[in-house]
Design a protein around this motif. Structure first.
Motif, PDB file in Angstrom:
ATOM      1  N   ASN A  32       4.464   0.970  -5.814  1.00 48.97           N
ATOM      2  CA  ASN A  32       5.310   2.160  -5.955  1.00 48.97           C
ATOM      3  C   ASN A  32       6.773   1.831  -6.200  1.00 48.97           C
ATOM      4  OD1 ASN A  32       3.224   3.962  -5.712  1.00 48.97           O
ATOM      5  ND2 ASN A  32       3.554   4.334  -3.543  1.00 48.97           N
ATOM      6  N   PRO A  39       2.185   4.696 -10.815  1.00 51.77           N
ATOM      7  CA  PRO A  39       0.994   5.561 -10.874  1.00 51.77           C
ATOM      8  C   PRO A  39      -0.233   4.942 -10.192  1.00 51.77           C
ATOM      9  CG  PRO A  39       2.098   5.553 -12.993  1.00 51.77           C
ATOM     10  CD  PRO A  39       2.764   4.494 -12.143  1.00 51.77           C
ATOM     11  N   ILE A  40      -0.380   3.630 -10.292  1.00 52.88           N
ATOM     12  CA  ILE A  40      -1.494   2.955  -9.617  1.00 52.88           C
ATOM     13  C   ILE A  40      -1.268   2.986  -8.109  1.00 52.88           C
ATOM     14  CG2 ILE A  40      -2.718   0.757  -9.317  1.00 52.88           C
ATOM     15  CD1 ILE A  40      -1.912   0.162 -12.269  1.00 52.88           C
ATOM     16  N   LYS A  43      -2.161   6.410  -6.801  1.00 53.51           N
ATOM     17  CA  LYS A  43      -3.629   6.549  -6.745  1.00 53.51           C
ATOM     18  C   LYS A  43      -4.186   5.837  -5.519  1.00 53.51           C
ATOM     19  CE  LYS A  43      -4.807   8.838 -10.446  1.00 53.51           C
ATOM     20  NZ  LYS A  43      -5.373  10.158 -10.359  1.00 53.51           N
ATOM     21  N   ASN A  46      -3.534   7.876  -2.475  1.00 48.42           N
ATOM     22  CA  ASN A  46      -4.450   9.011  -2.404  1.00 48.42           C
ATOM     23  C   ASN A  46      -5.832   8.593  -1.905  1.00 48.42           C
ATOM     24  OD1 ASN A  46      -2.452  10.744  -3.286  1.00 48.42           O
ATOM     25  ND2 ASN A  46      -3.108  10.699  -5.407  1.00 48.42           N
ATOM     26  N   LEU A  47      -6.149   7.298  -2.014  1.00 48.56           N
ATOM     27  CA  LEU A  47      -7.443   6.794  -1.537  1.00 48.56           C
ATOM     28  C   LEU A  47      -7.408   6.277  -0.104  1.00 48.56           C
ATOM     29  CD1 LEU A  47      -8.675   4.889  -4.710  1.00 48.56           C
ATOM     30  CD2 LEU A  47      -9.525   7.055  -3.806  1.00 48.56           C
ATOM     31  N   PRO A 115      -1.352  11.271   1.482  1.00 42.00           N
ATOM     32  CA  PRO A 115      -1.150  11.670   0.080  1.00 42.00           C
ATOM     33  C   PRO A 115      -0.109  12.783  -0.069  1.00 42.00           C
ATOM     34  CG  PRO A 115      -3.473  11.348   0.510  1.00 42.00           C
ATOM     35  CD  PRO A 115      -2.771  11.286   1.845  1.00 42.00           C
ATOM     36  N   TYR A 121       0.553  15.695  -2.752  1.00 50.98           N
ATOM     37  CA  TYR A 121      -0.846  15.869  -3.153  1.00 50.98           C
ATOM     38  C   TYR A 121      -1.650  16.335  -1.949  1.00 50.98           C
ATOM     39  CZ  TYR A 121      -5.613  14.558  -4.465  1.00 50.98           C
ATOM     40  OH  TYR A 121      -6.957  14.548  -4.712  1.00 50.98           O
TER      41      TYR A 121
END
Length: 125
Positions: A32, A39-40, A43, A46-47, A115, A121
Motif C-alpha cells: 500500500n 491495488p494489490i 485486495k 479485503n481478504l 476493509p 469497503y
C-alpha cells in the motif's frame, strides 16, 4: 456463499489464521505504501477476514449487496489521507490481540472491520 462450519473455521484459525494474518497484513501494508502496488495491497486487506477465520466476503455479483458501497473516488481519497496509516495500526493491534485468548473476540471484531478502515469497503452485508 455460505459460511464454513464453526469447527472448520476454528481449526483453520488454530493451524493457519493466527500466524498468516500478520504476514498478510504487513505485506499488504508494504504494498500500500507504493503507488503502483497499492491495488494489490487493498485486495489483500479485503481478504484479511478470510485469512484469519475463513469468513466469506460479500459478493458484488448481487447488486443489492453492492449498493451500500461508497464511490471509488471517495474510497480512494479516504485511503490516501487516512486508510493507509490507520489500517496499519488497526491491523497490527488486531493481530496482537488474536494471539491471546482474552483478546481474540476483539481481534476478530477488528479484523472484520479492517476493509472498511482501510478503504471504506463494506465486507459484510
Amino acid at each position: 456463499m455460505t459460511q464454513r462450519s464453526l469447527l472448520m473455521r476454528g481449526l483453520w484459525f488454530l493451524a493457519i489464521g493466527w500466524w498468516a494474518t500478520p504476514v498478510v497484513i504487513n505485506l499488504a501494508w508494504a504494498l500500500n505504501v507504493t503507488i503502483v502496488l497499492a491495488p494489490i495491497g487493498i485486495k489483500l486487506i479485503n481478504l484479511v477476514p478470510t485469512v484469519l477465520t475463513l469468513a466469506e466476503p460479500r459478493s458484488f455479483t448481487n447488486p443489492e449487496l453492492a449498493r451500500g458501497q461508497h464511490s471509488l473516488v471517495v474510497r480512494a481519497l479516504y485511503f490516501v489521507f487516512i486508510g493507509w496509516w490507520l489500517s496499519f495500526l488497526w491491523a497490527n493491534l488486531a493481530a496482537l490481540l488474536a494471539v491471546t485468548i482474552i483478546g481474540l473476540p476483539v481481534a476478530i471484531w477488528l479484523i472484520n472491520r479492517l476493509p472498511f478502515v482501510t478503504s471504506l469497503y463494506r465486507f459484510h452485508g
